[in-house]
Design a protein around this motif. Structure first.
Motif, PDB file in Angstrom:
ATOM      1  N   PHE A 151       0.628  -1.124   0.055  1.00  0.00           N
ATOM      2  CA  PHE A 151       0.037   0.024   0.214  1.00  0.00           C
ATOM      3  C   PHE A 151       0.758   0.987  -0.343  1.00  0.00           C
ATOM      4  O   PHE A 151       0.451   2.368  -0.270  1.00  0.00           O
ATOM      5  CB  PHE A 151      -0.969  -0.397   1.480  1.00  0.00           C
ATOM      6  N   GLU A 152       1.932   1.359   0.431  1.00  0.00           N
ATOM      7  CA  GLU A 152       3.196   2.303   0.401  1.00  0.00           C
ATOM      8  C   GLU A 152       3.365   2.836  -0.557  1.00  0.00           C
ATOM      9  O   GLU A 152       3.433   3.940  -1.731  1.00  0.00           O
ATOM     10  CB  GLU A 152       4.303   1.661   1.581  1.00  0.00           C
ATOM     11  N   THR A 153       4.119   1.095  -1.988  1.00  0.00           N
ATOM     12  CA  THR A 153       4.148   2.102  -3.434  1.00  0.00           C
ATOM     13  C   THR A 153       3.372   1.358  -4.136  1.00  0.00           C
ATOM     14  O   THR A 153       3.198   1.631  -5.421  1.00  0.00           O
ATOM     15  CB  THR A 153       5.531   0.713  -3.070  1.00  0.00           C
ATOM     16  N   ALA A 154       2.197   1.105  -4.586  1.00  0.00           N
ATOM     17  CA  ALA A 154       0.826   0.364  -4.541  1.00  0.00           C
ATOM     18  C   ALA A 154       0.950  -0.592  -5.956  1.00  0.00           C
ATOM     19  O   ALA A 154       0.571  -1.537  -6.666  1.00  0.00           O
ATOM     20  CB  ALA A 154       0.105   1.549  -6.252  1.00  0.00           C
ATOM     21  N   ALA A 155       2.253  -1.491  -5.970  1.00  0.00           N
ATOM     22  CA  ALA A 155       3.524  -2.481  -6.485  1.00  0.00           C
ATOM     23  C   ALA A 155       3.040  -3.800  -5.878  1.00  0.00           C
ATOM     24  O   ALA A 155       2.947  -3.758  -4.832  1.00  0.00           O
ATOM     25  CB  ALA A 155       4.797  -2.416  -6.515  1.00  0.00           C
ATOM     26  N   LEU A 156       2.568  -4.692  -6.463  1.00  0.00           N
ATOM     27  CA  LEU A 156       2.625  -6.132  -5.712  1.00  0.00           C
ATOM     28  C   LEU A 156       3.673  -7.178  -5.995  1.00  0.00           C
ATOM     29  O   LEU A 156       4.665  -6.634  -6.029  1.00  0.00           O
ATOM     30  CB  LEU A 156       1.907  -7.031  -7.093  1.00  0.00           C
ATOM     31  N   LYS A 157       3.949  -7.548  -4.565  1.00  0.00           N
ATOM     32  CA  LYS A 157       5.061  -7.724  -3.780  1.00  0.00           C
ATOM     33  C   LYS A 157       4.266  -9.284  -3.940  1.00  0.00           C
ATOM     34  O   LYS A 157       2.974  -9.842  -3.373  1.00  0.00           O
ATOM     35  CB  LYS A 157       5.564  -7.314  -3.453  1.00  0.00           C
ATOM     36  N   THR A 158       5.334 -10.300  -3.930  1.00  0.00           N
ATOM     37  CA  THR A 158       5.234 -11.992  -3.504  1.00  0.00           C
ATOM     38  C   THR A 158       4.447 -12.015  -1.995  1.00  0.00           C
ATOM     39  O   THR A 158       4.682 -11.717  -0.453  1.00  0.00           O
ATOM     40  CB  THR A 158       6.306 -12.798  -3.082  1.00  0.00           C
ATOM     41  N   PHE A 159       3.434 -13.701  -1.678  1.00  0.00           N
ATOM     42  CA  PHE A 159       2.656 -13.292  -0.946  1.00  0.00           C
ATOM     43  C   PHE A 159       3.394 -14.080  -0.469  1.00  0.00           C
ATOM     44  O   PHE A 159       4.586 -15.223  -0.696  1.00  0.00           O
ATOM     45  CB  PHE A 159       1.360 -13.528  -0.873  1.00  0.00           C
ATOM     46  N   ASN A 160       3.636 -14.307   1.205  1.00  0.00           N
ATOM     47  CA  ASN A 160       4.366 -15.328   1.928  1.00  0.00           C
ATOM     48  C   ASN A 160       3.900 -16.128   2.929  1.00  0.00           C
ATOM     49  O   ASN A 160       3.212 -16.153   3.151  1.00  0.00           O
ATOM     50  CB  ASN A 160       5.297 -14.675   3.316  1.00  0.00           C
ATOM     51  N   PHE A 161       3.230 -17.641   2.320  1.00  0.00           N
ATOM     52  CA  PHE A 161       2.834 -18.024   2.126  1.00  0.00           C
ATOM     53  C   PHE A 161       2.666 -19.267   3.445  1.00  0.00           C
ATOM     54  O   PHE A 161       2.208 -19.768   4.113  1.00  0.00           O
ATOM     55  CB  PHE A 161       2.485 -19.534   0.832  1.00  0.00           C
ATOM     56  N   SER A 162       4.171 -19.547   4.003  1.00  0.00           N
ATOM     57  CA  SER A 162       4.347 -19.487   5.312  1.00  0.00           C
ATOM     58  C   SER A 162       3.560 -19.052   6.704  1.00  0.00           C
ATOM     59  O   SER A 162       3.561 -19.466   7.614  1.00  0.00           O
ATOM     60  CB  SER A 162       6.118 -19.732   5.885  1.00  0.00           C
ATOM     61  N   LYS A 163       3.430 -17.849   6.165  1.00  0.00           N
ATOM     62  CA  LYS A 163       2.764 -16.801   7.440  1.00  0.00           C
ATOM     63  C   LYS A 163       1.130 -17.089   6.688  1.00  0.00           C
ATOM     64  O   LYS A 163      -0.039 -16.055   7.846  1.00  0.00           O
ATOM     65  CB  LYS A 163       3.831 -15.260   6.896  1.00  0.00           C
ATOM     66  N   LEU A 164       0.808 -17.874   6.147  1.00  0.00           N
ATOM     67  CA  LEU A 164      -0.653 -18.051   5.616  1.00  0.00           C
ATOM     68  C   LEU A 164      -1.967 -17.232   7.130  1.00  0.00           C
ATOM     69  O   LEU A 164      -2.775 -16.703   6.697  1.00  0.00           O
ATOM     70  CB  LEU A 164      -1.145 -18.968   5.139  1.00  0.00           C
ATOM     71  N   LEU A 165      -1.535 -18.508   8.256  1.00  0.00           N
ATOM     72  CA  LEU A 165      -2.807 -18.472   9.112  1.00  0.00           C
ATOM     73  C   LEU A 165      -2.418 -17.270   9.549  1.00  0.00           C
ATOM     74  O   LEU A 165      -3.662 -16.257  10.767  1.00  0.00           O
ATOM     75  CB  LEU A 165      -2.442 -19.467  10.306  1.00  0.00           C
ATOM     76  N   GLN A 166      -1.266 -16.416   9.484  1.00  0.00           N
ATOM     77  CA  GLN A 166      -1.372 -14.920  10.406  1.00  0.00           C
ATOM     78  C   GLN A 166      -1.741 -13.795   9.595  1.00  0.00           C
ATOM     79  O   GLN A 166      -2.250 -13.428   9.794  1.00  0.00           O
ATOM     80  CB  GLN A 166       0.551 -14.994  10.558  1.00  0.00           C
ATOM     81  N   ARG A 167      -2.015 -13.851   8.688  1.00  0.00           N
ATOM     82  CA  ARG A 167      -1.991 -13.086   7.750  1.00  0.00           C
ATOM     83  C   ARG A 167      -3.405 -13.072   7.202  1.00  0.00           C
ATOM     84  O   ARG A 167      -4.330 -12.137   6.496  1.00  0.00           O
ATOM     85  CB  ARG A 167      -1.351 -12.995   6.298  1.00  0.00           C
ATOM     86  N   ILE A 168      -4.465 -14.041   7.138  1.00  0.00           N
ATOM     87  CA  ILE A 168      -5.143 -14.102   6.988  1.00  0.00           C
ATOM     88  C   ILE A 168      -5.990 -15.014   8.436  1.00  0.00           C
ATOM     89  O   ILE A 168      -6.107 -16.849   8.453  1.00  0.00           O
ATOM     90  CB  ILE A 168      -5.808 -15.575   5.966  1.00  0.00           C
ATOM     91  N   PRO A 169      -6.045 -14.770  10.178  1.00  0.00           N
ATOM     92  CA  PRO A 169      -6.602 -15.314  10.733  1.00  0.00           C
ATOM     93  C   PRO A 169      -8.290 -16.181  10.514  1.00  0.00           C
ATOM     94  O   PRO A 169      -8.457 -17.162  11.480  1.00  0.00           O
ATOM     95  CB  PRO A 169      -6.909 -14.571  12.116  1.00  0.00           C
ATOM     96  N   GLU A 170      -8.447 -15.731   9.552  1.00  0.00           N
ATOM     97  CA  GLU A 170     -10.221 -16.894   9.530  1.00  0.00           C
ATOM     98  C   GLU A 170      -9.934 -17.607   9.222  1.00  0.00           C
ATOM     99  O   GLU A 170     -10.843 -19.307   9.594  1.00  0.00           O
ATOM    100  CB  GLU A 170     -11.015 -15.816   8.938  1.00  0.00           C
ATOM    101  N   LEU A 171      -9.040 -19.024   9.031  1.00  0.00           N
ATOM    102  CA  LEU A 171      -8.629 -20.099   8.344  1.00  0.00           C
ATOM    103  C   LEU A 171      -8.706 -20.863   9.152  1.00  0.00           C
ATOM    104  O   LEU A 171      -8.513 -21.981   9.341  1.00  0.00           O
ATOM    105  CB  LEU A 171      -7.701 -19.865   7.119  1.00  0.00           C
ATOM    106  N   LYS A 172      -8.229 -20.272  10.534  1.00  0.00           N
ATOM    107  CA  LYS A 172      -8.432 -21.028  11.834  1.00  0.00           C
ATOM    108  C   LYS A 172      -9.540 -21.424  12.137  1.00  0.00           C
ATOM    109  O   LYS A 172     -10.195 -22.339  12.921  1.00  0.00           O
ATOM    110  CB  LYS A 172      -7.447 -20.082  13.203  1.00  0.00           C
TER     111      LYS A 172
END
Length: 56
Positions: free
Chosen positions: A22-43
């Motif tokens: 959101f600072e640069t508006a660029a797309l960056k790679t998502f770190n899938f090892s932190k999936l549950l931290q980034r999308i806690p609803e999956l729990k």
């Protein structure tokens, strides 16, 4: 023996696995090892989620 549903997510690249910086508006790679931290609803799902990301 566990009867829990197991989900395996394989990320091989591309925009589906990216997030917006959101600072640069660029797309960056998502770190899938932190999936549950980034999308806690999956729990809330009664399942085991494993992720594998390929470098190239």
């Amino acid at each position: 023996m566990s009867n829990k549903v197991k989900i395996l997510l394989l990320y091989t690249g591309g925009t589906i696995g990216m997030q917006k910086d959101f600072e640069t508006a660029a797309l960056k790679t998502f770190n899938f090892s932190k999936l549950l931290q980034r999308i806690p609803e999956l729990k809330q799902l009664d399942c085991e989620i494993e992720t594998i990301s390929f470098e190239n």
